[in-house]
Write a protein that holds these residues in place. Sequence first.
Motif, PDB file in Angstrom:
ATOM      1  N   LEU A 134      47.526  14.147  21.017  1.00 48.25           N
ATOM      2  CA  LEU A 134      46.488  15.010  21.572  1.00 48.25           C
ATOM      3  C   LEU A 134      45.650  15.691  20.496  1.00 48.25           C
ATOM      4  CD1 LEU A 134      48.631  16.636  24.388  1.00 48.25           C
ATOM      5  CD2 LEU A 134      46.860  14.899  24.679  1.00 48.25           C
ATOM      6  N   GLN A 135      46.254  15.948  19.334  1.00 46.33           N
ATOM      7  CA  GLN A 135      45.536  16.672  18.288  1.00 46.33           C
ATOM      8  C   GLN A 135      45.064  15.753  17.157  1.00 46.33           C
ATOM      9  OE1 GLN A 135      48.273  19.790  17.145  1.00 46.33           O
ATOM     10  NE2 GLN A 135      47.813  21.011  18.960  1.00 46.33           N
ATOM     11  N   ARG A 136      45.102  14.425  17.399  1.00 43.60           N
ATOM     12  CA  ARG A 136      44.666  13.509  16.342  1.00 43.60           C
ATOM     13  C   ARG A 136      43.153  13.569  16.173  1.00 43.60           C
ATOM     14  NH1 ARG A 136      44.658  10.295  20.869  1.00 43.60           N
ATOM     15  NH2 ARG A 136      43.296   8.450  20.907  1.00 43.60           N
ATOM     16  N   GLN A 137      42.676  13.166  15.017  1.00 42.97           N
ATOM     17  CA  GLN A 137      41.255  13.118  14.714  1.00 42.97           C
ATOM     18  C   GLN A 137      40.906  11.696  14.275  1.00 42.97           C
ATOM     19  OE1 GLN A 137      38.843  15.663  14.757  1.00 42.97           O
ATOM     20  NE2 GLN A 137      40.314  17.072  15.697  1.00 42.97           N
ATOM     21  N   VAL A 138      40.002  11.056  14.982  1.00 41.34           N
ATOM     22  CA  VAL A 138      39.585   9.697  14.641  1.00 41.34           C
ATOM     23  C   VAL A 138      38.082   9.710  14.384  1.00 41.34           C
ATOM     24  CG1 VAL A 138      39.532   7.288  15.355  1.00 41.34           C
ATOM     25  CG2 VAL A 138      41.386   8.771  16.144  1.00 41.34           C
ATOM     26  N   LYS A 139      37.685   9.245  13.200  1.00 41.16           N
ATOM     27  CA  LYS A 139      36.275   9.281  12.823  1.00 41.16           C
ATOM     28  C   LYS A 139      35.468   8.243  13.591  1.00 41.16           C
ATOM     29  CE  LYS A 139      37.012  10.964   8.107  1.00 41.16           C
ATOM     30  NZ  LYS A 139      36.785  10.692   6.671  1.00 41.16           N
ATOM     31  N   PRO A 140      34.250   8.605  13.965  1.00 44.16           N
ATOM     32  CA  PRO A 140      33.397   7.649  14.691  1.00 44.16           C
ATOM     33  C   PRO A 140      32.763   6.636  13.757  1.00 44.16           C
ATOM     34  CG  PRO A 140      32.221   9.703  14.367  1.00 44.16           C
ATOM     35  CD  PRO A 140      33.619   9.922  13.828  1.00 44.16           C
ATOM     36  N   GLU A 141      32.438   5.476  14.310  1.00 47.50           N
ATOM     37  CA  GLU A 141      31.582   4.501  13.652  1.00 47.50           C
ATOM     38  C   GLU A 141      30.240   4.521  14.379  1.00 47.50           C
ATOM     39  OE1 GLU A 141      33.460   0.723  13.786  1.00 47.50           O
ATOM     40  OE2 GLU A 141      35.130   1.305  12.475  1.00 47.50           O
ATOM     41  N   ALA A 142      29.169   4.305  13.638  1.00 50.31           N
ATOM     42  CA  ALA A 142      27.834   4.365  14.254  1.00 50.31           C
ATOM     43  C   ALA A 142      26.966   3.231  13.734  1.00 50.31           C
ATOM     44  CB  ALA A 142      27.184   5.715  13.966  1.00 50.31           C
ATOM     45  N   TRP A 143      26.075   2.718  14.589  1.00 48.14           N
ATOM     46  CA  TRP A 143      25.120   1.698  14.187  1.00 48.14           C
ATOM     47  C   TRP A 143      23.878   1.822  15.067  1.00 48.14           C
ATOM     48  CZ3 TRP A 143      29.444   0.890  17.053  1.00 48.14           C
ATOM     49  CH2 TRP A 143      29.313   0.227  18.287  1.00 48.14           C
ATOM     50  N   LEU A 144      22.766   1.242  14.569  1.00 44.60           N
ATOM     51  CA  LEU A 144      21.484   1.333  15.263  1.00 44.60           C
ATOM     52  C   LEU A 144      21.051  -0.030  15.778  1.00 44.60           C
ATOM     53  CD1 LEU A 144      19.505   3.611  12.764  1.00 44.60           C
ATOM     54  CD2 LEU A 144      20.955   4.311  14.679  1.00 44.60           C
ATOM     55  N   SER A 145      20.300  -0.011  16.861  1.00 37.42           N
ATOM     56  CA  SER A 145      19.706  -1.232  17.397  1.00 37.42           C
ATOM     57  C   SER A 145      18.462  -0.836  18.170  1.00 37.42           C
ATOM     58  CB  SER A 145      20.692  -1.987  18.295  1.00 37.42           C
ATOM     59  OG  SER A 145      20.922  -1.274  19.505  1.00 37.42           O
ATOM     60  N   SER A 146      17.709  -1.829  18.607  1.00 37.38           N
ATOM     61  CA  SER A 146      16.551  -1.571  19.470  1.00 37.38           C
ATOM     62  C   SER A 146      16.853  -2.107  20.859  1.00 37.38           C
ATOM     63  CB  SER A 146      15.294  -2.233  18.904  1.00 37.38           C
ATOM     64  OG  SER A 146      15.487  -3.629  18.769  1.00 37.38           O
ATOM     65  N   GLY A 147      16.427  -1.357  21.873  1.00 34.08           N
ATOM     66  CA  GLY A 147      16.635  -1.771  23.246  1.00 34.08           C
ATOM     67  C   GLY A 147      15.405  -2.465  23.799  1.00 34.08           C
ATOM     68  N   PRO A 148      15.424  -2.802  25.086  1.00 32.42           N
ATOM     69  CA  PRO A 148      14.244  -3.417  25.712  1.00 32.42           C
ATOM     70  C   PRO A 148      13.012  -2.538  25.540  1.00 32.42           C
ATOM     71  CG  PRO A 148      16.154  -3.473  27.184  1.00 32.42           C
ATOM     72  CD  PRO A 148      16.527  -2.600  26.039  1.00 32.42           C
ATOM     73  N   SER A 149      11.880  -3.159  25.245  1.00 33.45           N
ATOM     74  CA  SER A 149      10.656  -2.398  24.999  1.00 33.45           C
ATOM     75  C   SER A 149      10.252  -1.598  26.235  1.00 33.45           C
ATOM     76  CB  SER A 149       9.527  -3.342  24.598  1.00 33.45           C
ATOM     77  OG  SER A 149       8.320  -2.624  24.467  1.00 33.45           O
ATOM     78  N   PRO A 150      10.017  -0.286  26.083  1.00 35.40           N
ATOM     79  CA  PRO A 150       9.587   0.531  27.232  1.00 35.40           C
ATOM     80  C   PRO A 150       8.160   0.224  27.680  1.00 35.40           C
ATOM     81  CG  PRO A 150      10.520   1.875  25.451  1.00 35.40           C
ATOM     82  CD  PRO A 150      10.250   0.529  24.888  1.00 35.40           C
ATOM     83  N   GLY A 151       7.390  -0.455  26.809  1.00 38.48           N
ATOM     84  CA  GLY A 151       6.004  -0.755  27.150  1.00 38.48           C
ATOM     85  C   GLY A 151       5.255  -1.259  25.934  1.00 38.48           C
ATOM     86  N   PRO A 152       4.001  -1.646  26.095  1.00 33.45           N
ATOM     87  CA  PRO A 152       3.203  -2.150  24.965  1.00 33.45           C
ATOM     88  C   PRO A 152       3.115  -1.118  23.842  1.00 33.45           C
ATOM     89  CG  PRO A 152       2.103  -2.566  27.059  1.00 33.45           C
ATOM     90  CD  PRO A 152       3.250  -1.656  27.360  1.00 33.45           C
TER      91      PRO A 152
END
Length: 321
Positions: free
Chosen positions: A185-203
């Motif tokens: 319950l008191q453990r700490q696990v570091k996050p991993e993060a990465w970036l991407s692009s999603g579907p285009s919202p518009g022109p």
Amino acid sequence: MLFLLLPLLTALFPGGDSDVGFEEPVSFHLVQTSSFHNHSWVHVGSAWFGDLQTHRWNSSSNTIIYLYPWSRGNFSNKELIVSSFSPLIHHSSSPDIFDLQVTAGCELHSGKSWVGSVHVAIQGHDFLSFQNETWSPSPKGGRKAQNACRLLNLKEAYKHRVYMLLSDTCPRFTLGLLDAGKALLQRQVKPEAWLSSGPSPGPGRLLLVCHVSGFYPKPVWVMWMRGEQEQLGTQRGDILPNADGTWYLRATLDVSAGEAAGLACRVKHSSLGGQDLILHWAPHSALGWILLVVIVALALLAGLGFWFRKWIEPREILPLS
């Protein structure tokens, strides 16, 4: 109607004591759904320590399943006398379709005092609740909720026992869980993060996506930034569970293509020790694509040249006739 609630509470709040110290918010809740369909009852029950499920009810055998070795808390088998996880209501005159949801438990408020409560909903609408040794009808419960509370409040001994289970036994059992399961319950696990692009919202627009995964505990802060300026258009999704008990979150930002440069995703989490994760948006530039095309073309030319030499050299050494 709710007189079988007492065995349910007793089943998971058997007693015990603990002097565990803690700073984080602590809560323990039972959740039960009872549905009457096709002339039969179906009961589903579970217990949760914060966001972690610790118990499940086996309706076929009327027994509690402990999902972790420490789910019994720090009590001996002699102290842990578990009664059946009984359904909350029985009515032979129930309507054709009937759904009852009950949440009962306790939580620590502001690190100072425990608050125990019971909330009951029927057909998905609030019906009545119990707190401070009093049953109170929901405004949406109407006359039926008022009549039920009037009858329940007449049972002083029953009210007092429910109150003691919620205000005394539940906190002590919860502290026992915290003590017995503190390694997890008191453990700490570091996050991993990465970036991407999603579907285009518009022109001419981009949807920037920041993925954050594998972190524990659940509280996390994720924001798209420009320098030190928070981008208020950041949209955060729900925090979802991973199979290993950690969590996942994604944060998106809708921007024009010309404004994406200079943006970064910032992640704050207790496991990082104050060292935030910062990921800068770096889209592929036109120059990068040109260089990639040139490299591929040169590789193809080199391959063709090697093949041509292998094909022509044997013919150059043939004797003249």
